[in-house]
Motif scaffolding. Structure first.
Motif, PDB file in Angstrom:
ATOM      1  N   LEU A   8      -4.442   7.201   4.334  1.00  0.00           N
ATOM      2  CA  LEU A   8      -3.384   7.472   5.384  1.00  0.00           C
ATOM      3  C   LEU A   8      -1.820   6.964   4.522  1.00  0.00           C
ATOM      4  O   LEU A   8      -0.811   7.715   4.748  1.00  0.00           O
ATOM      5  CB  LEU A   8      -3.437   6.456   6.368  1.00  0.00           C
ATOM      6  N   LYS A   9      -2.027   5.970   3.506  1.00  0.00           N
ATOM      7  CA  LYS A   9      -0.461   5.977   2.716  1.00  0.00           C
ATOM      8  C   LYS A   9      -0.107   7.116   2.188  1.00  0.00           C
ATOM      9  O   LYS A   9       1.137   7.175   2.079  1.00  0.00           O
ATOM     10  CB  LYS A   9      -0.901   4.630   1.901  1.00  0.00           C
ATOM     11  N   ARG A  10      -1.125   8.043   1.383  1.00  0.00           N
ATOM     12  CA  ARG A  10      -0.887   8.899   0.748  1.00  0.00           C
ATOM     13  C   ARG A  10      -0.187   9.856   1.646  1.00  0.00           C
ATOM     14  O   ARG A  10       0.549  10.807   1.360  1.00  0.00           O
ATOM     15  CB  ARG A  10      -1.948   9.539   0.021  1.00  0.00           C
ATOM     16  N   ARG A  11      -0.992  10.321   2.789  1.00  0.00           N
ATOM     17  CA  ARG A  11      -0.428  11.222   3.790  1.00  0.00           C
ATOM     18  C   ARG A  11       0.836  10.998   4.273  1.00  0.00           C
ATOM     19  O   ARG A  11       1.766  12.088   4.585  1.00  0.00           O
ATOM     20  CB  ARG A  11      -1.765  11.426   5.015  1.00  0.00           C
ATOM     21  N   PHE A  12       1.234   9.872   4.743  1.00  0.00           N
ATOM     22  CA  PHE A  12       2.085   9.584   5.552  1.00  0.00           C
ATOM     23  C   PHE A  12       3.408   8.651   4.984  1.00  0.00           C
ATOM     24  O   PHE A  12       4.434   8.698   5.506  1.00  0.00           O
ATOM     25  CB  PHE A  12       1.818   8.522   6.861  1.00  0.00           C
ATOM     26  N   GLY A  13       3.432   8.183   3.761  1.00  0.00           N
ATOM     27  CA  GLY A  13       4.169   7.658   3.042  1.00  0.00           C
ATOM     28  C   GLY A  13       5.157   6.760   3.476  1.00  0.00           C
ATOM     29  O   GLY A  13       4.428   5.745   4.511  1.00  0.00           O
ATOM     30  N   PRO A  14       6.196   6.855   3.890  1.00  0.00           N
ATOM     31  CA  PRO A  14       7.153   5.871   4.543  1.00  0.00           C
ATOM     32  C   PRO A  14       6.732   5.824   6.022  1.00  0.00           C
ATOM     33  O   PRO A  14       7.078   4.756   6.679  1.00  0.00           O
ATOM     34  CB  PRO A  14       8.582   6.258   4.257  1.00  0.00           C
ATOM     35  N   GLU A  15       6.174   6.725   6.551  1.00  0.00           N
ATOM     36  CA  GLU A  15       5.689   6.540   7.995  1.00  0.00           C
ATOM     37  C   GLU A  15       4.527   5.712   8.246  1.00  0.00           C
ATOM     38  O   GLU A  15       4.650   5.088   9.276  1.00  0.00           O
ATOM     39  CB  GLU A  15       5.226   7.973   8.499  1.00  0.00           C
ATOM     40  N   TYR A  16       3.750   5.320   7.128  1.00  0.00           N
ATOM     41  CA  TYR A  16       2.769   4.512   7.286  1.00  0.00           C
ATOM     42  C   TYR A  16       3.243   3.111   7.285  1.00  0.00           C
ATOM     43  O   TYR A  16       3.213   2.392   8.107  1.00  0.00           O
ATOM     44  CB  TYR A  16       1.887   4.388   5.886  1.00  0.00           C
ATOM     45  N   ASP A  17       4.616   2.841   6.511  1.00  0.00           N
ATOM     46  CA  ASP A  17       5.203   1.516   6.544  1.00  0.00           C
ATOM     47  C   ASP A  17       5.717   1.307   8.042  1.00  0.00           C
ATOM     48  O   ASP A  17       5.934   0.143   8.431  1.00  0.00           O
ATOM     49  CB  ASP A  17       6.006   1.193   5.540  1.00  0.00           C
ATOM     50  N   ARG A  18       6.480   2.243   8.457  1.00  0.00           N
ATOM     51  CA  ARG A  18       7.084   2.312   9.545  1.00  0.00           C
ATOM     52  C   ARG A  18       6.229   2.004  10.656  1.00  0.00           C
ATOM     53  O   ARG A  18       6.288   1.092  11.928  1.00  0.00           O
ATOM     54  CB  ARG A  18       7.809   3.525   9.875  1.00  0.00           C
ATOM     55  N   ALA A  19       4.982   2.582  10.852  1.00  0.00           N
ATOM     56  CA  ALA A  19       3.838   2.528  12.013  1.00  0.00           C
ATOM     57  C   ALA A  19       3.441   0.874  11.668  1.00  0.00           C
ATOM     58  O   ALA A  19       3.310   0.237  12.975  1.00  0.00           O
ATOM     59  CB  ALA A  19       2.850   3.377  11.517  1.00  0.00           C
ATOM     60  N   VAL A  20       3.185   0.361  10.690  1.00  0.00           N
ATOM     61  CA  VAL A  20       2.764  -1.059  10.299  1.00  0.00           C
ATOM     62  C   VAL A  20       3.854  -1.879  11.022  1.00  0.00           C
ATOM     63  O   VAL A  20       3.505  -2.829  11.835  1.00  0.00           O
ATOM     64  CB  VAL A  20       2.265  -1.364   8.841  1.00  0.00           C
ATOM     65  N   ALA A  21       5.230  -1.682  10.690  1.00  0.00           N
ATOM     66  CA  ALA A  21       6.346  -2.421  11.065  1.00  0.00           C
ATOM     67  C   ALA A  21       6.365  -2.387  12.815  1.00  0.00           C
ATOM     68  O   ALA A  21       6.830  -3.356  13.417  1.00  0.00           O
ATOM     69  CB  ALA A  21       7.498  -2.166  10.299  1.00  0.00           C
ATOM     70  N   GLY A  22       6.257  -1.431  13.272  1.00  0.00           N
ATOM     71  CA  GLY A  22       6.223  -1.022  14.574  1.00  0.00           C
ATOM     72  C   GLY A  22       5.054  -1.709  15.548  1.00  0.00           C
ATOM     73  O   GLY A  22       5.084  -1.955  16.739  1.00  0.00           O
TER      74      GLY A  22
END
Length: 205
Positions: free
Chosen positions: A35-49
């Motif tokens: 998921l981190k490879r696929r989504f990149g910064p979107e992964y971190d944003r989702a975790v923060a959300g």
């Protein structure tokens, strides 16, 4: 080696394989690393959300892949592609006199282009954004910034940065296939060469 030892060894191998499958999960590598490879910064944003709840964020991202992973982007004709590039160029020029208006129009243009490529329509912004994040994870943040700037209070510099960031997604969406870029690369790349130089009238810069 006795039959019992062979059976024990086989069971151990199967357990290891099953654990690996569960860890990696489906999709592009699956699991957290996939998921981190696929989504990149979107992964971190989702975790923060999700206030740091990685499991909840990963459930959300996996659901996005489930809903939109099979989406096939519709190709654009050369004429349509060139029209979008020309419209964005006009908006960059308009930014000098009307930053707010240019960014608002850029938001609508990106939404319309995404819809034409086969993503959910503009009226379903959140769903459109989710689908774009699956296929253009590195660039969807630019669209989000454009939309936020267009629908809220933003400084002139924030508006300018939104235009720059949004351009990257536009470039990706107007490129139908890699082999189509040869005749259009110069025109598509050229739409962003001056945007960082654009200064609204009265900015004092």
């Amino acid at each position: 080696m006795s039959t019992i030892l062979i059976i024990v060894a086989l069971v151990a191998v199967l357990v290891i394989v099953a654990a690996a499958v569960l860890y990696l999960g489906p999709g592009k590598g699956g699991g957290r690393r996939g998921l981190k490879r696929r989504f990149g910064p979107e992964y971190d944003r989702a975790v923060a959300g999700h206030d740091g709840d990685t499991k909840a964020a990963e459930r959300e991202l996996n659901e996005r892949v489930k809903r939109h992973g099979s989406l096939k982007e519709h190709p654009l004709t050369n004429e349509t592609r060139e029209l979008y590039v020309a419209q964005w160029t006009v908006l960059q020029e308009r930014f000098v006199d009307s930053p707010d208006g240019a960014v608002a129009a850029a938001d609508q243009l990106l939404a319309r282009l995404a819809g034409e490529r086969g993503f959910p329509e503009a009226a379903r912004y959140e769903e459109q954004l989710a689908a774009l994040s699956v296929h253009h994870a590195e660039l969807v943040g630019g669209y989000r910034r454009v939309h936020r700037a267009a629908h809220g209070q933003a400084s002139t510099e924030e508006l300018r940065e939104a235009m720059v960031d949004g351009r990257a997604l536009l470039e990706a969406l107007v490129t139908a296939r890699p082999e189509d870029t040869r005749g259009h690369r110069a025109g598509v790349a050229g739409i962003g060469r001056r945007v960082h130089l654009l200064k609204p009238k009265g900015s004092g810069a």
